[in-house]
Design a protein around this motif. Structure first.
Motif, short mmCIF file in Angstrom:
data_model
loop_
_atom_site.label_atom_id
_atom_site.label_comp_id
_atom_site.label_asym_id
_atom_site.label_seq_id
_atom_site.Cartn_x
_atom_site.Cartn_y
_atom_site.Cartn_z
N VAL A 1 -1.61 7.52 6.19
CA VAL A 1 -1.48 8.52 7.23
C VAL A 1 -1.22 7.88 8.58
N ASP A 2 -0.06 8.17 9.17
CA ASP A 2 0.30 7.72 10.52
C ASP A 2 0.08 6.23 10.76
N SER A 3 0.51 5.41 9.85
CA SER A 3 0.31 3.98 10.04
C SER A 3 1.56 3.20 9.63
N GLU A 4 2.29 2.74 10.61
CA GLU A 4 3.48 1.94 10.34
C GLU A 4 3.11 0.61 9.69
N GLN A 5 2.01 -0.01 10.13
CA GLN A 5 1.59 -1.29 9.55
C GLN A 5 1.21 -1.11 8.09
N ALA A 6 0.52 -0.03 7.76
CA ALA A 6 0.14 0.22 6.37
C ALA A 6 1.39 0.36 5.50
N LEU A 7 2.41 1.04 6.00
CA LEU A 7 3.66 1.18 5.25
C LEU A 7 4.36 -0.16 5.08
N ARG A 8 4.33 -1.00 6.12
CA ARG A 8 4.93 -2.35 6.01
C ARG A 8 4.19 -3.18 4.97
N THR A 9 2.86 -3.14 5.00
CA THR A 9 2.07 -3.91 4.05
C THR A 9 2.31 -3.41 2.63
N LEU A 10 2.39 -2.10 2.46
CA LEU A 10 2.68 -1.54 1.15
C LEU A 10 4.03 -2.04 0.64
N GLY A 11 5.01 -2.10 1.53
CA GLY A 11 6.31 -2.64 1.17
C GLY A 11 6.22 -4.11 0.78
N MET A 12 5.40 -4.88 1.49
CA MET A 12 5.23 -6.29 1.16
C MET A 12 4.56 -6.46 -0.20
N LEU A 13 3.57 -5.61 -0.51
CA LEU A 13 2.93 -5.68 -1.81
C LEU A 13 3.94 -5.39 -2.91
N ARG A 14 4.77 -4.38 -2.70
CA ARG A 14 5.79 -4.06 -3.70
C ARG A 14 6.80 -5.19 -3.83
N SER A 15 7.05 -5.90 -2.74
CA SER A 15 8.04 -6.98 -2.78
C SER A 15 7.52 -8.24 -3.49
N LEU A 16 6.25 -8.25 -3.85
CA LEU A 16 5.73 -9.38 -4.61
C LEU A 16 6.46 -9.50 -5.94
N GLY A 17 7.17 -8.47 -6.28
CA GLY A 17 8.00 -8.52 -7.47
C GLY A 17 7.55 -7.59 -8.56
N GLU A 18 6.39 -7.84 -9.08
CA GLU A 18 5.94 -7.10 -10.25
C GLU A 18 4.65 -6.34 -9.99
N ALA A 19 4.15 -6.38 -8.77
CA ALA A 19 2.89 -5.70 -8.50
C ALA A 19 3.07 -4.20 -8.64
N GLU A 20 2.12 -3.57 -9.25
CA GLU A 20 2.15 -2.13 -9.39
C GLU A 20 1.34 -1.52 -8.27
N VAL A 21 1.96 -0.61 -7.54
CA VAL A 21 1.27 0.09 -6.47
C VAL A 21 1.19 1.55 -6.90
N ARG A 22 -0.03 2.03 -7.05
CA ARG A 22 -0.22 3.40 -7.53
C ARG A 22 -0.75 4.29 -6.43
N ASP A 23 -0.23 5.49 -6.39
CA ASP A 23 -0.71 6.52 -5.48
C ASP A 23 -1.80 7.29 -6.21
N VAL A 24 -3.04 7.04 -5.85
CA VAL A 24 -4.18 7.62 -6.55
C VAL A 24 -4.14 9.14 -6.48
N LEU A 25 -3.80 9.67 -5.34
CA LEU A 25 -3.78 11.13 -5.17
C LEU A 25 -2.75 11.75 -6.11
N ALA A 26 -1.57 11.16 -6.24
CA ALA A 26 -0.53 11.68 -7.12
C ALA A 26 -0.99 11.62 -8.57
N GLU A 27 -1.69 10.57 -8.94
CA GLU A 27 -2.16 10.43 -10.32
C GLU A 27 -3.22 11.47 -10.67
N GLN A 28 -3.92 11.96 -9.65
CA GLN A 28 -4.96 12.95 -9.89
C GLN A 28 -4.38 14.36 -9.92
N GLY A 29 -3.07 14.47 -9.73
CA GLY A 29 -2.41 15.75 -9.80
C GLY A 29 -2.53 16.57 -8.54
N ALA A 30 -2.86 15.94 -7.42
CA ALA A 30 -3.01 16.69 -6.17
C ALA A 30 -1.67 16.85 -5.48
#
Length: 104
Positions: free
Chosen positions: A75-104
């Motif tokens: 929520v409203d965090s450019e740094q959090a979005l950048r870090t999330l992008g860096m985690l995804r760029s590790l290559g094979e790391a899985e980044v899961r959206d917990v809220l989406a998985e819970q069906g919300a």
């Protein structure tokens, strides 16, 4: 493994990765381990580097780690979005959206 909301504690990540490395060494066929991350962790510009370094130190690949991102983390965090992008760029790391998985 759940990291504290007050801030990133590398010991939580270390414990999770140590457990995975030990299980694999004992022949347990575990594919992946998950960690929950909070907004404060994603706002740390060193978080992705810390994760990558700790994985490599144990001979684990990014595909061994699932990063569970809670609904408050982006929520409203450019740094959090950048870090999330860096985690995804590790290559094979899985980044899961917990809220989406819970069906919300």
């Amino acid at each position: 493994f759940v990291a504290p909301r007050a801030g990133f504690d590398p010991l939580v990540l270390d414990r999770a990765l140590d457990a995975m490395a030990a299980w694999r060494a004992d022949g347990v066929p575990i594919r992946q381990i998950g960690i929950n991350v909070s907004r404060s962790q994603l706002e740390d510009p060193e978080f992705a580097h810390t994760v990558a370094t700790r994985l490599a130190a144990r001979g684990l690949t990014p595909s061994c780690l699932a990063v569970d991102v809670g609904p408050d983390a982006l929520v409203d965090s450019e740094q959090a979005l950048r870090t999330l992008g860096m985690l995804r760029s590790l290559g094979e790391a899985e980044v899961r959206d917990v809220l989406a998985e819970q069906g919300a």
